[in-house]
Design a protein around this motif. Structure first.
Motif, PDB file in Angstrom:
ATOM      1  N   CYS A 149       0.843  -1.196   0.000  1.00  0.00           N
ATOM      2  CA  CYS A 149       0.000   0.000   0.000  1.00  0.00           C
ATOM      3  C   CYS A 149       0.880   1.248   0.000  1.00  0.00           C
ATOM      4  O   CYS A 149       1.768   1.380   0.845  1.00  0.00           O
ATOM      5  CB  CYS A 149      -0.887  -0.018   1.246  1.00  0.00           C
ATOM      6  SG  CYS A 149      -1.803   1.516   1.491  1.00  0.00           S
ATOM      7  N   CYS A 152       0.086   3.265   3.613  1.00  0.00           N
ATOM      8  CA  CYS A 152       0.498   2.813   4.945  1.00  0.00           C
ATOM      9  C   CYS A 152       1.629   1.785   4.917  1.00  0.00           C
ATOM     10  O   CYS A 152       2.128   1.388   5.954  1.00  0.00           O
ATOM     11  CB  CYS A 152      -0.704   2.255   5.709  1.00  0.00           C
ATOM     12  SG  CYS A 152      -1.233   0.642   5.117  1.00  0.00           S
ATOM     13  N   PHE A 154       1.404  -1.359   4.108  1.00  0.00           N
ATOM     14  CA  PHE A 154       0.902  -2.723   4.289  1.00  0.00           C
ATOM     15  C   PHE A 154       1.221  -3.543   3.030  1.00  0.00           C
ATOM     16  O   PHE A 154       0.968  -3.110   1.907  1.00  0.00           O
ATOM     17  CB  PHE A 154      -0.612  -2.663   4.540  1.00  0.00           C
ATOM     18  CG  PHE A 154      -1.275  -3.990   4.741  1.00  0.00           C
ATOM     19  CD1 PHE A 154      -0.918  -4.824   5.807  1.00  0.00           C
ATOM     20  CD2 PHE A 154      -2.281  -4.421   3.870  1.00  0.00           C
ATOM     21  CE1 PHE A 154      -1.556  -6.046   5.995  1.00  0.00           C
ATOM     22  CE2 PHE A 154      -2.921  -5.645   4.066  1.00  0.00           C
ATOM     23  CZ  PHE A 154      -2.558  -6.455   5.122  1.00  0.00           C
TER      24      PHE A 154
HETATM   25 ZN    ZN Z   1      -2.792   0.961   3.504  1.00  0.00          ZN
END
Ligand code: ZN
Length: 553
Positions: A149, A152, A154
């Motif tokens: 991502c 963030c 992730f």
């Molecule tokens: Zn994210």
């Protein structure tokens, strides 16, 4: 046939369930049950009405599930379509047709629709960069891509969203994108997408929704929110195998995106319904005459599709009616948090519809329906509604009336005799009850309709208590007969008024009354239809109590 305002017929739809899982009670509360209650009311009221629904079976989640489970897409959709359909029947959902978007009629109808807009030059093409797996020899649609991502960090975000931070993503935004299936690192390739010019319809949509003074505030407010942000044109094609092929030469390998194709299912399923009835042209009456009242039932997550996208498509096409109303519900959560198929936090309809009386499930949901705000489903509520309302109020009244009649009047409707004031009062109250309840149904206020119907049963119980037939029988059998006659007439009224929410119970009461459906219509609900001396069948228990142990499980 009765007219509904300016309309001569009513077309009811419930949002098409997506066929990648089993239906949970949140779906039932959101669209199926209100749609069914409305459809059942409309039939009783004497309207020309059809009720359409079916499985929504295309798109990436199903394609992906099939690849993951190592089975064909057909196996996935068959599994869920038939299981859901069976559960709906067991819950008493009275669809005139429950079909599926994988049928041929649907593909033809969706392609015709697409071509209609394409030939009118309403669609435009746009070249876009999309991820392509050379190993798999295909473009990777959103959920076929995983990566990091950009917001963030992730690492397991998919091409449509990040589960960790909740951001909506597009596949091109992912860092280190990989194919979800093979782990292959995709390349970027150009592809042509077809766009629907949604932006161009904003003014028209705003005007249309402004004209809807009777829509629920939640629906209107959602729409206004989107108008404020400004509508964006939408891509309506996807590089995918599992879908309705784009009907244009040279575009093999592209399918129509499901948000465009699925709602056309309402039209194609109406075609199928009338083809089955041997009247293949009759679907046009429902979709192409201005005197049809189209009502789309759905949960709030579907408002944008039914109040914005689909109407814009219909406006662009021009041959079809637009919705008269889109009475969307909010969500019904489970014991305090949102029901979710993917997170396993949901009560599946198929698991409960056999364990409990389906009418008890319908009643518990309907009396707590998320009409204006989210509500919660609690197991103890199901028990309480069943035991303290259905059994203790409705079941009790019907049971004691029949038991009394069998014991003292040989199971025949006693002579009505002369009505005393207390008899006339309850009989005369029926007309206004029936009108009030009808008005709630007409205005999609199902909780109020149900509450008022139950109030009438409370009145009936009070009538039974106040007239004290168990005492009067010893002093004045004729007078007692009048009271029991009135109580039996009320049972027939209840069979009609409860049919929208308790269809199985309604049939049971009719069977006990030993009557067919000759007086089974809304306009007979306030009438005394049973003849003196009419032989009844033996009473049966309408609602058994739900024990604590069943709920604990
Ligand atoms: Zn994210």
């Amino acid at each position: 046939m009765k007219k509904s305002g300016k309309y001569n017929r009513i077309l009811v739809t419930a949002a098409l369930p997506y066929t990648n899982g089993y239906t949970h009670l949140g779906h039932v509360a959101g669209s199926f049950l209100p749609a069914d209650m409305y459809a059942r009311y409309c039939r009783l009221a004497g309207y020309d009405i059809i009720f359409i629904c079916g499985s929504d079976e295309y798109g990436t989640p199903i394609a992906l599930a099939a690849i993951k489970e190592g089975v064909s897409t057909k196996e996935i959709i068959d599994k869920y379509h038939y299981a859901n359909k069976k559960a709906y029947e067991e819950l008493g959902l009275s669809f005139d047709i429950f079909s599926r978007t994988s049928n041929e009629t649907h593909a033809e109808t969706a392609q015709e629709f697409f071509l209609n807009l394409y030939n009118k030059k309403l669609l435009y093409q746009k070249t876009e960069k999309q991820l392509y797996s050379e190993k798999e020899n295909r473009f990777l649609a959103d959920r076929f891509v995983v990566g990091t991502c950009p917001i963030c960090g992730f690492e397991e975000a998919t091409g449509d969203e990040c589960e960790n931070c909740g951001s909506a993503l597009s596949p091109n935004q992912l860092i280190n994108p990989k194919s979800k299936l093979t782990g292959d690192t995709p390349v970027i390739k150009d592809t042509v997408s077809y766009y629907f010019p949604l932006k161009d319809y904003q003014a028209k949509l705003e005007k249309w929704i402004d004209s809807k003074t009777d829509w629920k505030p939640n629906v209107v407010n959602y729409c206004k929110g989107w108008f404020k942000t400004g509508l964006q044109d939408r891509s309506i094609t996807r590089e995918l195998e599992w879908g309705v092929p784009v009907p244009i030469k040279g575009e093999e390998g592209k399918v129509i995106y499901i948000w465009f194709e699925a709602p056309i299912g309402y039209i194609s399923m109406t075609k199928e319904l009338f083809a089955q009835k041997g009247e293949p042209e009759k679907w046009k009456e429902y979709w192409q005459s201005k005197d049809t009242k189209l009502v789309n039932f759905l949960g709030k997550d579907n408002i944008i599709f039914h109040a914005i996208f689909f109407p814009a498509m219909l406006m662009a096409h021009g041959d079809f009616v637009l919705a008269d109303n889109v009475p969307a519900n909010e969500f019904m959560n489970l014991e305090g948090s949102k029901q979710s198929k993917s997170k396993g936090h949901a009560i599946l309809l198929k698991d409960v519809v056999n364990k409990f009386n389906p009418d008890s499930i319908r009643y518990a949901i309907a009396s707590n329906m998320p009409e204006n705000k989210d509500t919660d489903f609690y197991w103890v509520d199901l028990q309480a509604k069943n035991n303290n309302e259905l059994s203790a109020i409705l079941g009790n009244f019907v049971n004691r009336t029949f038991v009394f009649c069998e014991k003292y009047f040989e199971g025949r409707v006693p002579e009505s005799g002369t009505f005393a004031e207390i008899d006339s009062n309850i009989i005369n109250s029926l007309k206004s009850y029936v009108e009030r309840i009808a008005s709630y149904y007409e205005n999609y206020k199902f909780k109020d309709a149900l509450g008022e119907t139950m109030n009438l049963v409370r009145d009936a119980n009070k009538y039974f208590n106040d007239t004290e037939p168990w005492k009067v029988i010893k002093e004045d059998k004729a007078r007692c007969g009048t009271v029991i006659n009135v109580c039996l007439q009320l049972c027939h009224t209840f069979a009609i008024l409860f049919d929208p929410v308790l269809p199985f119970t309604s049939i049971k009461i009719l069977n006990m009354l030993n009557t067919g459906k000759e007086n089974f219509s809304w306009d007979k609900a306030a009438e005394l239809t049973l003849n003196n001396g009419h032989k009844l069948n033996s009473p049966e228990i309408l609602f058994r109590k739900i024990e604590d142990s069943e709920i604990e499980k």
